[in-house]
Design an enzyme around this catalytic site. Structure first.
Site, PDB file in Angstrom:
ATOM      1  N   GLY A  73       9.461 -22.093  15.793  1.00 17.07           N
ATOM      2  CA  GLY A  73       8.618 -22.848  16.716  1.00 17.07           C
ATOM      3  C   GLY A  73       8.141 -24.124  16.047  1.00 17.07           C
ATOM      4  CG  ASP A  98      -2.605 -15.927   4.926  1.00 17.30           C
ATOM      5  OD1 ASP A  98      -3.717 -15.402   5.160  1.00 17.30           O
ATOM      6  OD2 ASP A  98      -1.746 -15.407   4.187  1.00 17.30           O
ATOM      7  CB  VAL A 145      -5.367  -9.655  -4.751  1.00 15.21           C
ATOM      8  CG1 VAL A 145      -5.210  -8.448  -3.863  1.00 15.21           C
ATOM      9  CG2 VAL A 145      -6.793 -10.177  -4.711  1.00 15.21           C
ATOM     10  CE  LYS A 192      -2.383  -2.636  -0.482  1.00 14.82           C
ATOM     11  NZ  LYS A 192      -2.425  -4.101  -0.409  1.00 14.82           N
ATOM     12  CG  HIS A 250     -25.004  16.313  -1.177  1.00 14.95           C
ATOM     13  ND1 HIS A 250     -24.846  15.586  -2.329  1.00 14.95           N
ATOM     14  CD2 HIS A 250     -24.926  17.617  -1.522  1.00 14.95           C
ATOM     15  CE1 HIS A 250     -24.698  16.427  -3.354  1.00 14.95           C
ATOM     16  NE2 HIS A 250     -24.740  17.668  -2.890  1.00 14.95           N
ATOM     17  CB  ALA A 281       1.650 -12.330  -8.481  1.00 15.09           C
ATOM     18  CB  VAL A 282       0.631 -18.189  -9.522  1.00 14.67           C
ATOM     19  CG1 VAL A 282       1.122 -17.716 -10.882  1.00 14.67           C
ATOM     20  CG2 VAL A 282       1.755 -18.904  -8.772  1.00 14.67           C
ATOM     21  N   GLY A 283      -0.434 -16.859  -6.334  1.00 14.84           N
ATOM     22  CA  GLY A 283      -1.109 -17.270  -5.105  1.00 14.84           C
ATOM     23  C   GLY A 283      -0.109 -17.650  -4.025  1.00 14.84           C
TER      24      GLY A 283
HETATM   25  P1  FAD Z   1       1.675 -14.094   8.179  1.00 13.68           P
HETATM   26  O1  FAD Z   1       1.440 -12.653   8.107  1.00 13.68           O
HETATM   27  O2  FAD Z   1       2.254 -14.784   7.002  1.00 13.68           O
HETATM   28  O3  FAD Z   1       2.636 -14.306   9.445  1.00 13.68           O
HETATM   29  C1  FAD Z   1       3.139 -15.542   9.802  1.00 13.68           C
HETATM   30  C2  FAD Z   1       4.421 -15.338  10.587  1.00 13.68           C
HETATM   31  O4  FAD Z   1       4.830 -16.595  11.110  1.00 13.68           O
HETATM   32  C3  FAD Z   1       5.588 -14.848   9.750  1.00 13.68           C
HETATM   33  O5  FAD Z   1       6.252 -13.821  10.438  1.00 13.68           O
HETATM   34  C4  FAD Z   1       6.492 -16.072   9.625  1.00 13.68           C
HETATM   35  O6  FAD Z   1       7.864 -15.731   9.511  1.00 13.68           O
HETATM   36  C5  FAD Z   1       6.220 -16.758  10.940  1.00 13.68           C
HETATM   37  N1  FAD Z   1       6.462 -18.206  10.950  1.00 13.68           N
HETATM   38  C6  FAD Z   1       6.088 -19.126  10.024  1.00 13.68           C
HETATM   39  N2  FAD Z   1       6.430 -20.370  10.432  1.00 13.68           N
HETATM   40  C7  FAD Z   1       7.030 -20.221  11.635  1.00 13.68           C
HETATM   41  C8  FAD Z   1       7.567 -21.115  12.577  1.00 13.68           C
HETATM   42  N3  FAD Z   1       7.514 -22.443  12.407  1.00 13.68           N
HETATM   43  N4  FAD Z   1       8.124 -20.628  13.703  1.00 13.68           N
HETATM   44  C9  FAD Z   1       8.149 -19.296  13.928  1.00 13.68           C
HETATM   45  N5  FAD Z   1       7.627 -18.398  13.082  1.00 13.68           N
HETATM   46  C10 FAD Z   1       7.073 -18.856  11.953  1.00 13.68           C
HETATM   47  N6  FAD Z   1      -4.203  -8.955   3.058  1.00 13.68           N
HETATM   48  C11 FAD Z   1      -5.124  -8.001   3.319  1.00 13.68           C
HETATM   49  O7  FAD Z   1      -6.050  -8.244   4.096  1.00 13.68           O
HETATM   50  N7  FAD Z   1      -5.032  -6.759   2.731  1.00 13.68           N
HETATM   51  C12 FAD Z   1      -4.051  -6.452   1.867  1.00 13.68           C
HETATM   52  O8  FAD Z   1      -3.998  -5.334   1.365  1.00 13.68           O
HETATM   53  C13 FAD Z   1      -3.071  -7.431   1.576  1.00 13.68           C
HETATM   54  N8  FAD Z   1      -2.054  -7.161   0.728  1.00 13.68           N
HETATM   55  C14 FAD Z   1      -1.091  -8.094   0.524  1.00 13.68           C
HETATM   56  C15 FAD Z   1      -0.034  -7.786  -0.326  1.00 13.68           C
HETATM   57  C16 FAD Z   1       0.969  -8.699  -0.559  1.00 13.68           C
HETATM   58  C17 FAD Z   1       2.115  -8.336  -1.470  1.00 13.68           C
HETATM   59  C18 FAD Z   1       0.931  -9.962   0.104  1.00 13.68           C
HETATM   60  C19 FAD Z   1       2.031 -10.962  -0.090  1.00 13.68           C
HETATM   61  C20 FAD Z   1      -0.121 -10.283   0.948  1.00 13.68           C
HETATM   62  C21 FAD Z   1      -1.141  -9.356   1.160  1.00 13.68           C
HETATM   63  N9  FAD Z   1      -2.232  -9.643   1.989  1.00 13.68           N
HETATM   64  C22 FAD Z   1      -3.187  -8.689   2.218  1.00 13.68           C
HETATM   65  C23 FAD Z   1      -2.377 -10.945   2.666  1.00 13.68           C
HETATM   66  C24 FAD Z   1      -1.909 -10.836   4.113  1.00 13.68           C
HETATM   67  O9  FAD Z   1      -0.577 -10.385   4.148  1.00 13.68           O
HETATM   68  C25 FAD Z   1      -2.056 -12.190   4.796  1.00 13.68           C
HETATM   69  O10 FAD Z   1      -3.382 -12.631   4.676  1.00 13.68           O
HETATM   70  C26 FAD Z   1      -1.691 -12.088   6.267  1.00 13.68           C
HETATM   71  O11 FAD Z   1      -0.380 -11.619   6.449  1.00 13.68           O
HETATM   72  C27 FAD Z   1      -1.851 -13.441   6.951  1.00 13.68           C
HETATM   73  O12 FAD Z   1      -1.562 -13.294   8.299  1.00 13.68           O
HETATM   74  P2  FAD Z   1      -1.029 -14.491   9.180  1.00 13.68           P
HETATM   75  O13 FAD Z   1      -0.836 -13.916  10.536  1.00 13.68           O
HETATM   76  O14 FAD Z   1      -1.901 -15.657   9.019  1.00 13.68           O
HETATM   77  O15 FAD Z   1       0.379 -14.904   8.564  1.00 13.68           O
HETATM   78  P1  AMP Z   2      -4.583 -14.376  -6.056  1.00 14.77           P
HETATM   79  O1  AMP Z   2      -5.042 -15.714  -5.559  1.00 14.77           O
HETATM   80  O2  AMP Z   2      -5.584 -13.288  -5.991  1.00 14.77           O
HETATM   81  O3  AMP Z   2      -3.246 -13.969  -5.496  1.00 14.77           O
HETATM   82  O4  AMP Z   2      -4.350 -14.567  -7.617  1.00 14.77           O
HETATM   83  C1  AMP Z   2      -3.504 -15.501  -8.204  1.00 14.77           C
HETATM   84  C2  AMP Z   2      -3.855 -15.506  -9.672  1.00 14.77           C
HETATM   85  O5  AMP Z   2      -2.884 -16.259 -10.369  1.00 14.77           O
HETATM   86  C3  AMP Z   2      -5.216 -16.145  -9.966  1.00 14.77           C
HETATM   87  O6  AMP Z   2      -5.954 -15.281 -10.782  1.00 14.77           O
HETATM   88  C4  AMP Z   2      -4.861 -17.426 -10.682  1.00 14.77           C
HETATM   89  O7  AMP Z   2      -5.808 -17.788 -11.665  1.00 14.77           O
HETATM   90  C5  AMP Z   2      -3.537 -17.052 -11.341  1.00 14.77           C
HETATM   91  N1  AMP Z   2      -2.698 -18.201 -11.630  1.00 14.77           N
HETATM   92  C6  AMP Z   2      -2.478 -19.297 -10.876  1.00 14.77           C
HETATM   93  N2  AMP Z   2      -1.579 -20.128 -11.469  1.00 14.77           N
HETATM   94  C7  AMP Z   2      -1.206 -19.523 -12.632  1.00 14.77           C
HETATM   95  C8  AMP Z   2      -0.293 -19.843 -13.695  1.00 14.77           C
HETATM   96  N3  AMP Z   2       0.445 -20.960 -13.670  1.00 14.77           N
HETATM   97  N4  AMP Z   2      -0.181 -18.972 -14.728  1.00 14.77           N
HETATM   98  C9  AMP Z   2      -0.902 -17.813 -14.756  1.00 14.77           C
HETATM   99  N5  AMP Z   2      -1.767 -17.460 -13.785  1.00 14.77           N
HETATM  100  C10 AMP Z   2      -1.931 -18.298 -12.735  1.00 14.77           C
END
Ligand code: FAD
Ligand code: AMP
Length: 473
Positions: free
Chosen positions: A122, A318, A191, A58, A450, A275-277
Site C-alpha cells: 500500500g 511502531d 528486550v 514467547k 493468599h 538486536a540493536v533496536g
Molecule cells: P507491525 O507488527 O510491524 O506490522 C506492520 C505490518 O505492515 C507488517 O505486516 C508489514 O509487513 C506491513 N507493511 C509495512 N509496510 C507496508 C506497506 N507499505 N504496505 C502493506 N503492508 C505493509 N511487543 C510487545 O508488546 N510484547 C512483546 O513481547 C514483544 N516481543 C517482540 C519480540 C520480537 C522478536 C520483536 C521483533 C518484537 C516484539 N515486540 C513485542 C514488538 C511488537 O512486535 C511491535 O511493537 C508490534 O508488532 C508493532 O505493531 P504494528 O502494528 O505497529 O506493526
Molecule cells: P531495545 O531497544 O530494547 O530493542 O534494545 C536495543 C539495545 O541495543 C539497547 O540496549 C541499545 O543500547 C543497544 N545498542 C544499540 N546500538 C548498539 C550497538 N551498535 N552495539 C551494541 N549495542 C547497541
C-alpha cells in the site's frame, strides 16, 4: 474488490488489524492492505507481532523454559527424569503452529467483520487515495474517506555486522535457528537481545551479549535492573557493557571485534544476532507528491490523537513515536477508529506497561526512580522481595522484587517496577491502579488473596508507609 472505502488501513500488525476490526465494529466499510509473507510465501495477517515478534518469541521462551525445568529444577521437586533429549526442529514447528493458529484467527475475525484483506503493498497518494499493488497483478488506485498508516517497524542493521540471515541474524532468523549453536553472540542487551539470548542459553548455547551502553537496561528502574542482571549472570548469560562492535569477519566462525574500556577485544561465535533496536517502516509508504511529515528518525509525525499533518490520514503503532510495543499500537488503533466514527478516543500514554519476558520477568509502568529524581518530583518508595512470599517459595522461585514509587505528598502512585515471577501478569494490577489515579494506600487497603505472588505488590504498597508485615521496615 470495491475501490472506495470509509477506511483503508495499511499494515495488519496489532496496530492495523485492531484499528480495522474496531472500525468495522463501528459500522465503517474497511479494507486492510498488508504485504507480509511467511517463509513459505503465503500471506499472513498479524504483522511482526504475530509472525516474527511477540508470539513466536514467547513460544520459544516457553519451550526453552520447559527444557530448563526438566534438566535443572524437577529433581528438586522429587521428580527424576531420565533420557531427556532436545528436538529443536519440533520446537520450531510448535512455534510455527502457535503462530499459524493465531494468524488464522485474525483471518476469521476479518471475515466475521467483513473487512477486505488486500494482500500486497500500500502506498499513500494525495487526496486520501491509496495505491494498492497486489503480490501478483497490477497496481490500482483506491479511494478512502480516512487512511490509517500502521506499517510497523523492521530491525536496525549496523555496518559493523552486516546481516546475512545465515550466520549473522536479525531477530526474524533468530526465531528459525534449527540447531543449538555452541557459541552465540548477541549485539544489544535490550528486550529482544535478552529474550533471544535467554532462549538459546537455556538450550545449551554459551551466550555473550555485547551492549553499547554502560548501564544495563537503561530504561528500567536500576534497582530492578541490577537485581535482574545478577540473576541472568547466574544463569550463564555473559553480559558485557560499554562495548562498541567495530567489525565482524566470517570464516568457520564469526569473529566479532569490539572495543570496551580496556581496549580492543574479540570473540568467536557460531551465530551472531543483531538486536540493536528497530526502525519505522516508511520507505515507499507515500508518493513523492504527498507531504507526509516524518521526524528526524523517520517516524511519521502525529499528535496525541495519532493525526498526521494530512487531514484524514492517521498513523499508529511502531511507525509513530512512543514505545514499540504491540499493546500501545493496538490502543492507538482503537482510539483512531473511535475518533473516525465520531466518538471520543483516547490513549493514556502514562500507563503503558512494559515487559521483558526473561527469567525473572521484568515489568514496569510509570516513572523510574531516576526519572523522578531528574524531574525533582518528591517521592517515597516501598519494596518487597518475592523471597518473603509463600507462593514464590512454594513455586521454588524466591527471586526478585516489587517496587512502588508514590508521590511524597499526595501518595499517588507514580511508578511500579517488578522483577520476578509472572511480573508480566502482576503489572496489570499496577496499571489499573494508576489508570484510576490510585494512591499507594489504596493498594495497601486492597485485599490480595493468599498465597499469591500479588501479595508482594500488596506488601510493597504497605512498605511505602513503612508498615509491610513480612519484612522489617
Ligand atoms: P507491525 O507488527 O510491524 O506490522 C506492520 C505490518 O505492515 C507488517 O505486516 C508489514 O509487513 C506491513 N507493511 C509495512 N509496510 C507496508 C506497506 N507499505 N504496505 C502493506 N503492508 C505493509 N511487543 C510487545 O508488546 N510484547 C512483546 O513481547 C514483544 N516481543 C517482540 C519480540 C520480537 C522478536 C520483536 C521483533 C518484537 C516484539 N515486540 C513485542 C514488538 C511488537 O512486535 C511491535 O511493537 C508490534 O508488532 C508493532 O505493531 P504494528 O502494528 O505497529 O506493526
Ligand atoms: P531495545 O531497544 O530494547 O530493542 O534494545 C536495543 C539495545 O541495543 C539497547 O540496549 C541499545 O543500547 C543497544 N545498542 C544499540 N546500538 C548498539 C550497538 N551498535 N552495539 C551494541 N549495542 C547497541
Amino acid at each position: 474488490m470495491a475501490n472506495s472505502y470509509d477506511v483503508i488501513v495499511i499494515g495488519a500488525g496489532p496496530a492495523g488489524y485492531v484499528a480495522a476490526i474496531r472500525c468495522a465494529q463501528l459500522g465503517l466499510n474497511v479494507a486492510c492492505i498488508d504485504e507480509f509473507r511467511r517463509k513459505d510465501g503465503e500471506p499472513a495477517l498479524g504483522g511482526t507481532c504475530l509472525n516474527v515478534g511477540c508470539i513466536p518469541s514467547k513460544a520459544l521462551l516457553d519451550s526453552s523454559e520447559q527444557y530448563h525445568k526438566v534438566n535443572e529444577e524437577l529433581a528438586g521437586h522429587g521428580i527424576n527424569v531420565k533420557g531427556v533429549s532436545l528436538d529443536v526442529p519440533q520446537m520450531i514447528s510448535r512455534k510455527d503452529k502457535v503462530v499459524a493458529d493465531l494468524t488464522g484467527g485474525i483471518r476469521q475475525l476479518f471475515k466475521a467483520n467483513k473487512i477486505e484483506w488486500l494482500q500486497g503493498h500500500g502506498k499513500l497518494l494525495t487526496e486520501r487515495r491509496v495505491e494498492f499493488t497486489p503480490h501478483k497483478g497490477k497496481a490500482q488506485t483506491l479511494q478512502a474517506q480516512n487512511v490509517i498508516l500502521a506499517t510497523g517497524s523492521k530491525p536496525i542493521d549496523i555496518g559493523a555486522a552486516p546481516v546475512d540471515e545465515e550466520r549473522i541474524l536479525t531477530s526474524d532468523a533468530a526465531l528459525e535457528i534449527s540447531e543449538v549453536p555452541k557459541r552465540l553472540g548477541v549485539i544489544g542487551a535490550g528486550v529482544i537481545g535478552l529474550e533471544m539470548g535467554s532462549v538459546w542459553n537455556r538450550l545449551g548455547s554459551k551466550v555473550v551479549l555485547l551492549e553499547a551502553q554502560d548501564e544495563f537496561l537503561a530504561p528500567v528502574d536500576q534497582q530492578v535492573a541490577r537485581d535482574a542482571k545478577r540473576q541472568f549472570e547466574k544463569q550463564g548469560l555473559d553480559i558485557r557493557l560499554g562495548c562498541r562492535v567495530t567489525e565482524t569477519r566470517k570464516g568457520k566462525t564469526v569473529s566479532v571485534h569490539y572495543e570496551d574500556k580496556d581496549g580492543k577485544q574479540n570473540i568467536q561465535v557460531d551465530k551472531l544476532i543483531v538486536a540493536v533496536g528497530r526502525r519505522p517502516n516508511t520507505e515507499g509508504l507515500s508518493h513523492d507528491d504527498v507531504e507526509l511529515l516524518t521526524d528526524e528518525r523517520g517516524f511519521v509525525h502525529v499528535n496525541d490523537h495519532c493525526e498526521t499533518n494530512i487531514p484524514g490520514v492517521y498513523a499508529v503503532g511502531d511507525v509513530v513515536r512512543g514505545p514499540m510495543l504491540a499493546h500501545k499500537g493496538s490502543e492507538e488503533g482503537m482510539m483512531v477508529a473511535e475518533l473516525i466514527a465520531g466518538q471520543p478516543g483516547h490513549v493514556n500514554y502514562e500507563t503503558i506497561p512494559w515487559v521483558i519476558y526473561t527469567h525473572p520477568e521484568i515489568a514496569w509502568v510509570g516513572k523510574t526512580e531516576a526519572q523522578l529524581k531528574k524531574a525533582g518530583t518528591p517521592y517515597k518508595s516501598g519494596t518487597f522481595g518475592f523471597a518473603a512470599t509463600g507462593r514464590a517459595r512454594a513455586m521454588d522461585y524466591p527471586v526478585g522484587m516489587v517496587k512502588i514509587l508514590a508521590h511524597a505528598e499526595t501518595d499517588r502512585i507514580l511508578g511500579v517496577h517488578i522483577g520476578g515471577p509472572q511480573a508480566s501478569e502482576l503489572i496489570t494490577e499496577a496499571v489499573v491502579a494508576m489508570e484510576f489515579s490510585a494512591s499507594s494506600e489504596d493498594l495497601a487497603r486492597t485485599i490480595h488473596a493468599h498465597p499469591t505472588l500479588s501479595e508482594a505488590v500488596h506488601e510493597a504498597a504497605l512498605s511505602v508507609d513503612k508498615r509491610a508485615i513480612h519484612k522489617a521496615n
